[in-house]
Design an enzyme around this catalytic site. Structure first.
Site, PDB file in Angstrom:
ATOM      1  N   LYS A 228       0.817  -1.203   0.000  1.00 52.69           N
ATOM      2  CA  LYS A 228       0.000   0.000   0.000  1.00 52.69           C
ATOM      3  C   LYS A 228       0.856   1.261   0.000  1.00 52.69           C
ATOM      4  O   LYS A 228       2.047   1.247   0.315  1.00 52.69           O
ATOM      5  CB  LYS A 228      -0.975  -0.014   1.173  1.00 52.69           C
ATOM      6  CG  LYS A 228      -2.031  -1.102   0.999  1.00 52.69           C
ATOM      7  CD  LYS A 228      -3.288  -0.859   1.776  1.00 52.69           C
ATOM      8  CE  LYS A 228      -4.371  -1.845   1.329  1.00 52.69           C
ATOM      9  NZ  LYS A 228      -5.601  -1.720   2.111  1.00 52.69           N
ATOM     10  N   ARG A 274      -2.868 -10.042   5.242  1.00 54.85           N
ATOM     11  CA  ARG A 274      -3.287 -10.240   3.849  1.00 54.85           C
ATOM     12  C   ARG A 274      -2.180  -9.683   2.960  1.00 54.85           C
ATOM     13  O   ARG A 274      -1.886  -8.482   3.007  1.00 54.85           O
ATOM     14  CB  ARG A 274      -4.613  -9.518   3.585  1.00 54.85           C
ATOM     15  CG  ARG A 274      -5.166  -9.686   2.177  1.00 54.85           C
ATOM     16  CD  ARG A 274      -6.494  -8.935   2.047  1.00 54.85           C
ATOM     17  NE  ARG A 274      -7.073  -9.099   0.714  1.00 54.85           N
ATOM     18  CZ  ARG A 274      -6.780  -8.355  -0.345  1.00 54.85           C
ATOM     19  NH1 ARG A 274      -5.887  -7.369  -0.228  1.00 54.85           N
ATOM     20  NH2 ARG A 274      -7.357  -8.582  -1.509  1.00 54.85           N
TER      21      ARG A 274
END
Length: 432
Positions: A228, A274
């Site tokens: 991210k 994740r």
């Protein structure tokens, strides 16, 4: 946090390591690997590869949720994901469907998915909670609730928080209440703070640093920081690996940073992570586990007051009390099992065969039981502290080691016991 979450008591077994969820984007436009696995055969091959690399769950998504992504219809989403989910499930993989759409979730469960991962926590599609409830009750399917303020806004116009940690925790607790009210079994719930979803990079780091507060909502927490922007911002000034023109490499410049976050999240008590890079993550988690194990083994030895370590040990004292953070725990009560180990010189009592020169273990048991059965508190840490204080109140006790077991604790995974242990020392006293 405002309010409390009342839920039934699950039976669970504590995991030895966090769940590793491998990301499989069957989309043309995901932010880091869009188009790589859009073809069904490539996606299935990649899913099996993730399992071989150590993924516990393969999270299959057919619609990108990155800020600015183009929405797709649920029919198009299903055309992308259902053949992949079905093939992976038939091959024995544990599969999750990453979707905002209730009809896609229902179809994915019918195709073999064992998890529904909704980044909106059921807010995007009003029918999602009913689907999750039916899947939970009839198929024991898990439901991952993400924190959500709407379709992610690239301009961060919805990223204003007074206190991002408490507001996210409260919002997740509210979605838990809604899910349970809809019929989702509490033991099937997992929470995701939604890193990058209407949160700045700094807010994402605040959430990770306060993972314990998110855990305190009372349900397992999944951390999804993989690749991210917040990671890119953190390493922006650092050199990146050099690649030759035309070189094929499925690694990403943020994978190492992701693995570091995974290890730190595991150390902070995350239920799962994740990630896109399962291999690097598993290596990081293995190092974290080795480090944590050594830390426990090399902790400072308990102090003693001298070469003689006479002890009185009371094991398995059962007390029914009403401690806990959930309403049902306060209302219904549950068993607490107490082990007490007190250090006291027994030489005088043994020489004179005199009860007055030792600790009367019957009276010790009564005193600890009264302390544990007292006014309700949230934490068993507080219960243990109470019992230790009572034990140290007996004349001649130099040290008290108290373990409080909560065998019926509301933990979402299968487990046999959970406990806390405190060791407390008294000021030196003249022996009896």
């Amino acid at each position: 946090m405002t309010g409390s979450v009342s839920r039934a008591r699950p039976r669970a077994r504590e995991r030895a390591r966090p769940t590793v969820m491998g990301v499989l984007n069957v989309t043309p436009d995901s932010f880091s690997d869009g188009g790589s696995y859009a073809a069904h055969d490539l996606a299935i091959e990649r899913g099996l590869e993730l399992v071989a690399q150590g993924a516990d769950v393969v999270d299959v998504g057919g619609e990108s949720t990155r800020p600015g992504a183009t929405p797709v219809s649920s029919s198009e989403e299903q055309a992308r994901v259902l053949p992949v989910i079905r093939a992976l499930a038939e091959a024995g993989a544990t599969v999750s469907v990453d979707t905002l759409h209730a009809d896609t979730a229902a179809a994915a469960v019918a195709a073999g998915a064992r998890w529904i991962n909704d980044v909106s926590g059921g807010l995007h599609d009003p029918a999602m909670l009913a689907v999750a409830a039916g899947a939970s009750r009839h198929r024991s399917v898990g439901f991952i609730i993400g924190h959500w303020r709407g379709i992610p806004d690239p301009a961060h116009l919805r990223s204003e928080y007074g206190d991002v940690v408490s507001e996210v925790a409260d919002a997740l607790a509210e979605r838990v209440r809604a899910a349970i009210a809809a019929g989702v079994r509490p033991e099937h719930l997992v929470l995701d703070p939604g890193l990058g979803f209407d949160k700045t990079g700094d807010q994402g780091w605040q959430l990770l640093a306060a993972l314990g507060e998110l855990n305190a909502v009372g349900f397992p927490v999944l951390v999804g920081a993989s690749r991210k922007r917040m990671l890119g911002e953190a390493i922006a000034e650092l050199a990146t690996p050099r690649r030759e023109p035309g070189e094929i490499n499925r690694s990403h410049e943020r994978d190492l940073a992701t693995a570091v976050v995974s290890a730190l999240a595991a150390d902070a008590g995350a239920w799962g992570v994740r990630v896109h890079d399962v291999v690097g993550t598993r290596q990081a988690l293995a190092v974290q586990a080795a480090w944590s194990g050594a830390r426990r083994r090399t902790a400072e030895p308990e102090r003693t007051s001298g070469p003689q370590e006479d002890r009185i040990t009371l094991t398995g004292l059962e007390v029914f009390a009403h401690h806990g953070v959930f309403d049902f725990e306060r209302e219904q009560g549950q068993r607490f099992i107490i082990d007490a180990d007190v250090q006291v010189s027994l030489a005088g009592a043994a020489a004179d065969d005199a009860l007055a020169r030792t600790v009367h273990y019957g009276e010790l048991a009564d005193a600890i039981a009264a302390a544990v059965g007292g006014d309700p508190v949230d934490l068993i840490e507080t219960v243990a502290e109470r019992a230790a204080t009572v034990a140290l109140g007996f004349a001649g006790v130099r040290r008290a080691r108290i373990t409080v077991h909560k065998p019926d604790a509301p933990i979402a995974q299968t487990f046999s016991d959970v406990s806390v242990t405190v060791v407390r020392h008294a000021a030196e006293r003249t022996p009896l």
